[in-house]
Design a protein around this motif. Structure first.
Motif, mmCIF file in Angstrom:
data_model
loop_
_atom_site.group_PDB
_atom_site.id
_atom_site.type_symbol
_atom_site.label_atom_id
_atom_site.label_comp_id
_atom_site.label_asym_id
_atom_site.label_seq_id
_atom_site.Cartn_x
_atom_site.Cartn_y
_atom_site.Cartn_z
ATOM 1 N N LYS A 234 0.508 -1.145 0.307
ATOM 2 C CA LYS A 234 -0.174 0.007 0.088
ATOM 3 C C LYS A 234 0.646 1.248 -0.322
ATOM 4 O O LYS A 234 0.729 2.078 -0.680
ATOM 5 N N LEU A 235 1.830 1.536 0.690
ATOM 6 C CA LEU A 235 2.936 2.188 1.170
ATOM 7 C C LEU A 235 3.551 2.791 -0.482
ATOM 8 O O LEU A 235 3.555 3.807 -0.973
ATOM 9 N N PHE A 236 4.073 1.671 -0.956
ATOM 10 C CA PHE A 236 4.878 1.947 -2.647
ATOM 11 C C PHE A 236 3.697 2.065 -3.695
ATOM 12 O O PHE A 236 4.531 3.023 -4.615
ATOM 13 N N ASP A 237 2.648 1.767 -3.552
ATOM 14 C CA ASP A 237 1.436 1.842 -4.425
ATOM 15 C C ASP A 237 1.061 3.568 -4.148
ATOM 16 O O ASP A 237 0.429 4.172 -5.289
ATOM 17 N N PHE A 238 0.564 4.048 -2.571
ATOM 18 C CA PHE A 238 0.881 5.145 -2.680
ATOM 19 C C PHE A 238 2.053 5.736 -3.181
ATOM 20 O O PHE A 238 1.316 7.062 -3.777
ATOM 21 N N THR A 239 3.392 5.584 -2.386
ATOM 22 C CA THR A 239 4.199 6.443 -3.347
ATOM 23 C C THR A 239 3.818 6.718 -5.315
ATOM 24 O O THR A 239 4.495 7.416 -6.015
ATOM 25 N N ILE A 240 3.780 6.110 -5.493
ATOM 26 C CA ILE A 240 3.613 5.545 -7.038
ATOM 27 C C ILE A 240 2.656 6.817 -8.182
ATOM 28 O O ILE A 240 2.885 8.227 -8.375
ATOM 29 N N GLN A 241 1.351 6.813 -6.515
ATOM 30 C CA GLN A 241 0.381 7.595 -7.154
ATOM 31 C C GLN A 241 1.021 9.365 -7.052
ATOM 32 O O GLN A 241 1.124 9.704 -7.735
ATOM 33 N N ARG A 242 1.863 9.404 -5.562
ATOM 34 C CA ARG A 242 2.060 10.904 -5.412
ATOM 35 C C ARG A 242 3.253 10.977 -6.844
ATOM 36 O O ARG A 242 3.481 11.838 -7.030
ATOM 37 N N ILE A 243 3.990 10.127 -7.123
ATOM 38 C CA ILE A 243 4.988 10.575 -8.815
ATOM 39 C C ILE A 243 4.237 11.125 -9.315
ATOM 40 O O ILE A 243 4.723 11.964 -9.876
ATOM 41 N N HIS A 244 2.720 10.465 -9.975
ATOM 42 C CA HIS A 244 1.983 10.993 -11.125
ATOM 43 C C HIS A 244 1.991 11.800 -10.668
ATOM 44 O O HIS A 244 1.923 12.616 -11.526
ATOM 45 N N GLY A 268 5.393 -5.508 -4.713
ATOM 46 C CA GLY A 268 5.017 -4.009 -5.174
ATOM 47 C C GLY A 268 6.321 -3.022 -5.529
ATOM 48 O O GLY A 268 6.225 -1.296 -6.066
ATOM 49 N N TYR A 269 7.574 -3.072 -4.986
ATOM 50 C CA TYR A 269 8.812 -2.661 -5.372
ATOM 51 C C TYR A 269 9.173 -2.813 -6.367
ATOM 52 O O TYR A 269 9.670 -1.384 -7.128
ATOM 53 N N ALA A 270 8.960 -3.988 -6.900
ATOM 54 C CA ALA A 270 9.622 -3.930 -8.457
ATOM 55 C C ALA A 270 8.896 -2.815 -9.702
ATOM 56 O O ALA A 270 9.393 -2.107 -10.340
ATOM 57 N N ARG A 271 7.211 -2.374 -9.601
ATOM 58 C CA ARG A 271 6.578 -2.018 -10.051
ATOM 59 C C ARG A 271 6.478 0.004 -9.305
ATOM 60 O O ARG A 271 6.865 0.983 -10.510
ATOM 61 N N LEU A 272 6.882 0.076 -7.969
ATOM 62 C CA LEU A 272 7.382 0.953 -7.654
ATOM 63 C C LEU A 272 9.334 2.182 -8.275
ATOM 64 O O LEU A 272 9.642 3.125 -8.993
ATOM 65 N N ARG A 273 10.481 0.817 -8.745
ATOM 66 C CA ARG A 273 11.373 1.470 -9.435
ATOM 67 C C ARG A 273 11.426 1.426 -10.984
ATOM 68 O O ARG A 273 12.125 2.216 -11.306
ATOM 69 N N GLU A 274 10.497 0.427 -11.601
ATOM 70 C CA GLU A 274 9.415 0.939 -12.734
ATOM 71 C C GLU A 274 8.757 2.236 -13.278
ATOM 72 O O GLU A 274 9.483 2.379 -13.587
ATOM 73 N N VAL A 275 8.167 3.048 -12.237
ATOM 74 C CA VAL A 275 7.680 3.861 -11.757
ATOM 75 C C VAL A 275 8.601 4.935 -11.940
ATOM 76 O O VAL A 275 8.500 6.369 -13.107
ATOM 77 N N CYS A 276 10.021 4.876 -10.692
ATOM 78 C CA CYS A 276 11.069 5.616 -10.654
ATOM 79 C C CYS A 276 11.794 6.412 -12.160
ATOM 80 O O CYS A 276 11.831 7.253 -13.092
ATOM 81 N N ALA A 277 11.990 4.560 -12.286
ATOM 82 C CA ALA A 277 12.573 4.726 -13.860
ATOM 83 C C ALA A 277 12.138 5.812 -15.252
ATOM 84 O O ALA A 277 12.957 6.351 -16.291
ATOM 85 N N ALA A 278 10.597 5.260 -15.133
ATOM 86 C CA ALA A 278 9.723 6.020 -16.099
ATOM 87 C C ALA A 278 10.127 7.204 -16.204
ATOM 88 O O ALA A 278 9.201 7.880 -17.022
ATOM 89 N N ASN A 279 9.664 8.172 -14.388
ATOM 90 C CA ASN A 279 9.507 9.603 -14.962
ATOM 91 C C ASN A 279 10.433 10.320 -14.560
ATOM 92 O O ASN A 279 10.775 11.104 -13.826
#
Length: 313
Positions: A234-244, A268-279
């Motif tokens: 949930k924390l990782f998903d929330f962090t992805i929201q804040r990045i967006h 959820g951590y692998a997805r967080l890393r992917e979102v960081c790289a994409a953004n």
């Protein structure tokens, strides 16, 4: 102008980043019984100490930050010659005396530096600014990374100071602890009653994990979720929201109270890393400082970023 950056060892950034960017460290010493280790952000030494001592007796640990005299000696012995202006970014003063020690030391430093600089061939003034990050652990790293970035870009002292003070007000640290009993016992040894015996017992019995939020020096629960891994996801998903939505700096800091391989395996951590790289978000992941682990227990996850006001949801 030669600008220096100083942090204490509770700041969770990788050792190679700290060394590679000439960030000066104020180590904190941890003592558990007869075992003593000065925390120099050495991941191997930290993990060895964790496995040998922290898991069983960490709540008994004594943490000893640099004293006023030690900070004064570090500056007068080296930094007043190596730099013309130094920013000292400390862990939040609501949780540690380091900020107050640095402020007290600054008076003596500014009174005594002139003959030392003159002997080294520098007749220009030396200046020092102590800034309370108003956060801790991974979130403390946000201001440090920004200071390094601005220094590299040739920003002036006033620009850097204003930016760091702005970020201190807008940095958010989120933590999911593993062991509520440990967190409670450790907090009680420091006079903190924020986690009651009832809350720890109930949370442990029902496997409820709080998501703790630190902002402007204050820490409080932002949410409660059943199960450690669901809470972390949930924390990782929330962090992805804040990045967006958009962060105030292109930086995300994550720390973990154990081996980084365990962090990377969390849901959820692998997805967080992917979102960081994409953004184009610079992700800094590190083993939590030894000081951090003895205070919150092994296996805790911390995420830090700078962002506009928001609610955890």
């Amino acid at each position: 102008m030669r600008i220096g950056i100083v942090v204490d060892s509770t700041c969770d950034l990788p050792a190679e980043y700290i060394q590679g960017n000439n960030v000066v460290l104020l180590p904190i010493t941890v003592r558990i019984g007869d075992a003593v280790l000065a925390d120099h952000r050495d991941e191997e030494a930290t993990l060895s100490f964790l496995h040998a001592h922290v898991a069983e007796r960490g709540h008994e640990a004594e943490t000893v930050p640099y004293s006023v005299e030690q900070i004064r000696d570090l500056f007068l012995g080296k930094l007043v010659v190596d730099y013309d202006h130094v920013f000292c970014l400390t862990v939040t003063k609501t949780r540690s005396p380091i900020h107050e020690h640095a402020v007290q030391a600054s008076f003596a430093i500014l009174n005594d530096y002139k003959p030392i600089r003159q002997a080294a061939g520098y007749n220009s003034p030396f200046a020092l600014r102590v800034i309370d990050s108003q956060n801790l652990f991974a979130a403390q790293g946000i201001g440090v990374v920004e200071a390094v970035r601005m220094r590299r870009a040739g920003a002036g002292v006033q620009q850097i100071r204003e930016r760091l003070e702005e970020l201190a007000l807008n940095t958010h640290g989120y933590m999911v602890p593993r062991d509520l009993y440990y967190l409670r016992n450790r907090a009680r040894t420091k006079g903190d009653r924020s986690v009651s015996l009832f809350s720890a017992a109930l949370g442990t019995a029902l496997d409820i994990k709080p998501v703790l939020h630190c902002h402007r020096g204050e820490t409080a629960p932002a949410g409660k979720i059943k199960g450690f891994e669901p809470a972390v996801q949930k924390l990782f998903d929330f962090t992805i929201q804040r990045i967006h939505v958009g962060l105030m700096t292109p930086t995300l800091c994550v720390s973990y109270g154990g081996e980084l391989a365990e962090l990377r395996a969390l849901p959820g951590y692998a997805r967080l890393r992917e979102v960081c790289a994409a953004n184009d978000i610079e992700l800094h992941e590190s083993v939590m400082s030894l000081t951090g682990m003895v205070n919150v227990g092994k296996g805790a996850v911390v995420v830090g970023f700078a962002a506009a006001p928001h609610k955890f949801a």
